[in-house]
Design a protein around this motif. Structure first.
Motif, PDB file in Angstrom:
ATOM      1  N   GLN A 110       7.167 -12.019   7.524  1.00  0.00           N
ATOM      2  CA  GLN A 110       6.892 -12.885   6.236  1.00  0.00           C
ATOM      3  C   GLN A 110       5.736 -13.907   6.768  1.00  0.00           C
ATOM      4  N   LEU A 111       5.975 -14.817   7.991  1.00  0.00           N
ATOM      5  CA  LEU A 111       5.210 -15.831   8.307  1.00  0.00           C
ATOM      6  C   LEU A 111       3.881 -15.084   8.627  1.00  0.00           C
ATOM      7  N   ILE A 112       3.821 -13.931   9.426  1.00  0.00           N
ATOM      8  CA  ILE A 112       2.318 -13.486   9.897  1.00  0.00           C
ATOM      9  C   ILE A 112       1.749 -12.904   8.338  1.00  0.00           C
ATOM     10  N   GLN A 113       2.475 -12.420   7.586  1.00  0.00           N
ATOM     11  CA  GLN A 113       1.824 -12.088   6.364  1.00  0.00           C
ATOM     12  C   GLN A 113       1.172 -13.199   5.606  1.00  0.00           C
ATOM     13  N   GLU A 114       1.919 -14.177   5.516  1.00  0.00           N
ATOM     14  CA  GLU A 114       1.387 -15.395   4.922  1.00  0.00           C
ATOM     15  C   GLU A 114      -0.108 -15.725   5.687  1.00  0.00           C
ATOM     16  N   ARG A 115       0.044 -15.726   6.969  1.00  0.00           N
ATOM     17  CA  ARG A 115      -1.358 -16.012   7.595  1.00  0.00           C
ATOM     18  C   ARG A 115      -2.442 -14.954   7.666  1.00  0.00           C
ATOM     19  N   SER A 116      -2.269 -13.558   7.253  1.00  0.00           N
ATOM     20  CA  SER A 116      -2.975 -12.461   7.406  1.00  0.00           C
ATOM     21  C   SER A 116      -3.877 -12.446   6.092  1.00  0.00           C
ATOM     22  N   PRO A 117      -5.040 -11.734   6.245  1.00  0.00           N
ATOM     23  CA  PRO A 117      -5.781 -11.314   5.003  1.00  0.00           C
ATOM     24  C   PRO A 117      -5.262 -10.593   4.103  1.00  0.00           C
ATOM     25  N   GLN A 118      -5.568 -10.662   2.631  1.00  0.00           N
ATOM     26  CA  GLN A 118      -5.167 -10.251   1.710  1.00  0.00           C
ATOM     27  C   GLN A 118      -4.829  -8.483   1.599  1.00  0.00           C
ATOM     28  N   SER A 119      -6.056  -7.842   2.381  1.00  0.00           N
ATOM     29  CA  SER A 119      -6.142  -6.681   2.593  1.00  0.00           C
ATOM     30  C   SER A 119      -4.977  -5.927   3.569  1.00  0.00           C
ATOM     31  N   GLN A 120      -4.372  -6.793   4.376  1.00  0.00           N
ATOM     32  CA  GLN A 120      -3.242  -6.277   5.321  1.00  0.00           C
ATOM     33  C   GLN A 120      -2.006  -6.561   4.829  1.00  0.00           C
ATOM     34  N   HIS A 121      -1.725  -7.275   3.413  1.00  0.00           N
ATOM     35  CA  HIS A 121      -0.147  -7.308   3.077  1.00  0.00           C
ATOM     36  C   HIS A 121       0.424  -6.255   2.733  1.00  0.00           C
ATOM     37  N   GLU A 122      -0.105  -5.212   2.304  1.00  0.00           N
ATOM     38  CA  GLU A 122       0.322  -3.869   1.954  1.00  0.00           C
ATOM     39  C   GLU A 122       1.323  -3.544   3.235  1.00  0.00           C
ATOM     40  N   TYR A 123       0.657  -3.505   4.509  1.00  0.00           N
ATOM     41  CA  TYR A 123       1.237  -2.861   5.462  1.00  0.00           C
ATOM     42  C   TYR A 123       2.524  -3.726   6.004  1.00  0.00           C
ATOM     43  N   PHE A 124       2.305  -5.235   5.784  1.00  0.00           N
ATOM     44  CA  PHE A 124       3.515  -5.901   5.815  1.00  0.00           C
ATOM     45  C   PHE A 124       4.725  -5.758   4.717  1.00  0.00           C
ATOM     46  N   ARG A 125       4.124  -5.558   3.351  1.00  0.00           N
ATOM     47  CA  ARG A 125       5.448  -5.151   2.604  1.00  0.00           C
ATOM     48  C   ARG A 125       5.861  -3.729   2.806  1.00  0.00           C
ATOM     49  N   ILE A 126       5.258  -2.746   3.447  1.00  0.00           N
ATOM     50  CA  ILE A 126       5.994  -1.554   3.930  1.00  0.00           C
ATOM     51  C   ILE A 126       6.987  -1.785   5.116  1.00  0.00           C
ATOM     52  N   ILE A 127       6.479  -2.810   6.080  1.00  0.00           N
ATOM     53  CA  ILE A 127       7.376  -3.015   7.208  1.00  0.00           C
ATOM     54  C   ILE A 127       8.519  -3.803   6.586  1.00  0.00           C
ATOM     55  N   MET A 128       8.561  -4.744   5.589  1.00  0.00           N
ATOM     56  CA  MET A 128       9.841  -5.515   5.219  1.00  0.00           C
ATOM     57  C   MET A 128      10.665  -4.514   4.532  1.00  0.00           C
ATOM     58  N   GLU A 129      10.044  -3.647   3.359  1.00  0.00           N
ATOM     59  CA  GLU A 129      10.914  -2.745   2.846  1.00  0.00           C
ATOM     60  C   GLU A 129      11.713  -1.638   3.794  1.00  0.00           C
ATOM     61  N   GLU A 130      11.202  -1.400   4.905  1.00  0.00           N
ATOM     62  CA  GLU A 130      11.951  -0.630   5.790  1.00  0.00           C
ATOM     63  C   GLU A 130      12.874  -1.260   6.669  1.00  0.00           C
ATOM     64  N   LEU A 131      12.564  -2.554   6.792  1.00  0.00           N
ATOM     65  CA  LEU A 131      13.708  -3.508   7.611  1.00  0.00           C
ATOM     66  C   LEU A 131      14.822  -3.736   6.616  1.00  0.00           C
ATOM     67  N   ASP A 132      14.560  -3.773   5.424  1.00  0.00           N
ATOM     68  CA  ASP A 132      15.695  -4.000   4.257  1.00  0.00           C
ATOM     69  C   ASP A 132      16.357  -2.483   4.258  1.00  0.00           C
TER      70      ASP A 132
END
Length: 559
Positions: free
Chosen positions: A363-385
């Motif tokens: 989540q912390l990395i997502q906040e500091r990453s470009p908007q274009s990469q947020h979708e990748y972080f969302r998929i990572i967190m969904e799989e973690l959940d």
């Protein structure tokens, strides 16, 4: 006079000889008292006809049937025979001296009998003989005393002839009484032995029949052979487990056959050497044998004569232990799985902590990453959940924790879930129908777990339906059981998948964990319930959760 005494002796024991002719083993002792009383009375009358006298005092053996009839006939016989005895004697009394002597004699006799009839009938045979001889001895003393007094008053001499006659009468009376009791008791003893033999025979036959029933009905093959190897007992199960030749179609055909001729494989059959060893006196032997994917256990026992201890035969017992062997293997597998499950539960519990840390940093990395990469972080967190959800379900299934049960209504639990289920169904474009039985009693339950179970089953039903499908929930109470029906209008469950529905990690969903239904089943079983499934392809599925309500747990539910 000696001839008269001898004749009276035979007449006095007439009741006993009549009894020998009358008695038989079938009749037993039925009517014995009446018979001995009547025949004793007849014997007394016959003795009167051959009366002898010593100095005008009559001597006869009437006292013998009188005594025997009273002792064996009881108090009623004593009363009847006393009246007869007194009536017969009164007709022959000539003077007052004889009257007084007879009355003294009768009183002594009655007093003795009144006290001794009861003990006599309860005594053993030897003691009865002593009682009878003792009574006659006392009466003889009284009788001889009376004769002596009468002879003294008449100034008559006590000659050797008188002494001889009195001696013969004494011996005759004692012998008649002893012989009568001895014969009757001998017959009684034989009757008792006969009854015991019949009873033992009946018991033996009963035990033999029980043994035969056990051999016939037992789920094991039993074959018993004699010392020559011929079959004496065998049951139907032997055809299945021992492999008999097809030429033998019944148990009766096998009997008296040498055991070597009845097995299909003859000398190669596994039972052959075992039976031969048992007939040679070898100790009990148990041997496992695989027969066409079946595990058989053969046991042979040497049978010996109880007196000589020589070999009298052998017994062969065969038991199909295939299922037992499978259960033992399954138990071992379950124990290993249980150990693995405990280890896995411990490991998965420890995995959750680093996963939570990883999710936080993602989540912390997502906040500091470009908007274009947020979708990748969302998929990572969904799989973690999703992984965290799998761990939670697995821990709930693996942990066998003690539940806190409270007396509550399952209708109340369902009503608490209705708003949440309505929201889910509306989002899917579906409908929800709830019909709760007002007569459902209270039961002991854990509200949180019951809600989790019902919610899982209901959401599975919604996921199985398309839009405009209807999910129906109803409760029912009958025959001491509370049932919850959750029905959907989905496509149904194929039969090949139905038997795996409650197996862990089995799922038909693309993103399912396969732990939902096993967890539901575990919750139901912890509440003493069960889950049944009714389904047909194209017609939907109904899950029926049933709880058995005991008297101490049942209460009244609020309508």
């Amino acid at each position: 006079m000696l001839k008269d005494l001898l004749l009276q002796f035979f007449l006095s024991v007439l009741p006993v000889f009549a009894f020998l002719l009358w008695h038989d083993k079938e009749r037993g002792w039925n009517g014995f008292r009446l018979f001995i009383t009547v025949t004793s009375g007849i014997s007394m009358v016959l003795c009167l006809l051959t009366t002898s006298s010593v100095h005008e005092y009559e001597i006869d053996f009437r006292v013998v049937p009188y005594l025997i009839g009273s002792l064996y006939g009881g108090y009623r016989a004593l009363a009847a025979l006393t009246v007869l005895y007194a009536g017969l004697r009164m007709t022959t009394i000539n003077n007052m001296e004889e009257m007084y002597g007879f009355l003294l004699y009768l009183v002594v006799f009655l007093v003795i009998l009144l006290f001794l009839i009861g003990p006599f009938q309860k005594a053993a045979a030897t003691k009865k003989e002593k009682i009878g001889v003792s009574i006659v001895s006392i009466l003889l003393v009284v009788l001889i005393s009376i004769i002596y007094v009468l002879m003294s008053q008449a100034d008559a001499p006590w000659t050797s002839t008188v002494s001889f006659n009195v001696l013969m009468a004494t011996i005759g009376l004692l012998l008649a009484v002893w012989l009568s009791i001895y014969i009757i008791e001998g017959v009684k003893e034989k009757q008792q032995l006969h009854d015991q033999v019949i009873q033992l025979s009946a018991s033996y036959l009963n035990e033999v029949e029980k043994l035969q029933q056990f051999i016939d009905k037992a789920p094991i093959a039993v074959m018993i052979v004699d010392r020559d190897g011929r079959i004496t007992h065998v049951n139907e199960e032997s055809f299945r487990l021992l492999g008999m030749k097809e030429s033998f179609t019944s148990v009766e055909e096998l009997k008296k056959q040498p055991f070597g001729r009845v097995f299909q494989r003859g000398e190669d059959h596994a039972c052959m050497p075992l039976l031969e060893q048992a007939l040679d006196g070898m100790p009990t032997t148990t041997v496992p044998q695989m027969e066409e994917d079946a595990m058989l256990l053969y046991t042979t026992v040497t049978l010996r004569d109880t007196s000589s201890h020589e070999v009298a035969g052998a017994a062969l017992i065969a038991q199909d232990v295939t299922e037992l062997s499978q259960l033992r293997d399954e138990l071992g597998r379950m124990e290993r799985l249980s150990l693995v499950g405990q280890m896995a539960a411990s490991i998965t519990h420890e995995i959750r902590n680093p996963m939570a840390v990883i999710r936080g940093f993602v989540q912390l990395i997502q906040e500091r990453s470009p908007q274009s990469q947020h979708e990748y972080f969302r998929i990572i967190m969904e799989e973690l959940d999703r992984a965290n959800l799998i761990i939670s379900d697995f821990l709930s299934l693996a942990q066998n924790r003690e539940l806190k049960m409270e007396l509550a209504s399952i209708n109340t639990t369902i009503n608490d879930l209705v708003p949440l289920l309505h929201a889910d169904s509306n989002l899917r474009g579906q409908s929800l129908e709830v019909a709760l039985c007002k007569d459902v009693p209270l039961m002991r339950l854990n509200d949180r777990e019951i809600k989790q179970m019902l919610l899982n089953i209901a959401r599975n039903g919604m996921e199985a339906m398309e839009e405009k499908g209807i999910l129906r929930i109803k409760t029912d109470y009958r025959d001491g059981e509370i049932s919850v029906y959750i029905s959907d209008e989905g496509a149904g469950i194929p039969q090949d998948k139905l038997k795996h529905m409650f197996e862990p990690f089995f799922t038909t969903k693309t993103r399912g964990t396969g732990l939902g239904l096993p967890l539901c089943l575990s919750i139901a079983e912890r509440h003493g319930g069960r889950i049944d499934v009714q389904t047909a392809e194209g017609q939907g599925t109904t899950f029926i959760v049933t709880f058995n309500i005991t008297q101490e747990d049942a209460g009244h539910s609020n309508p």
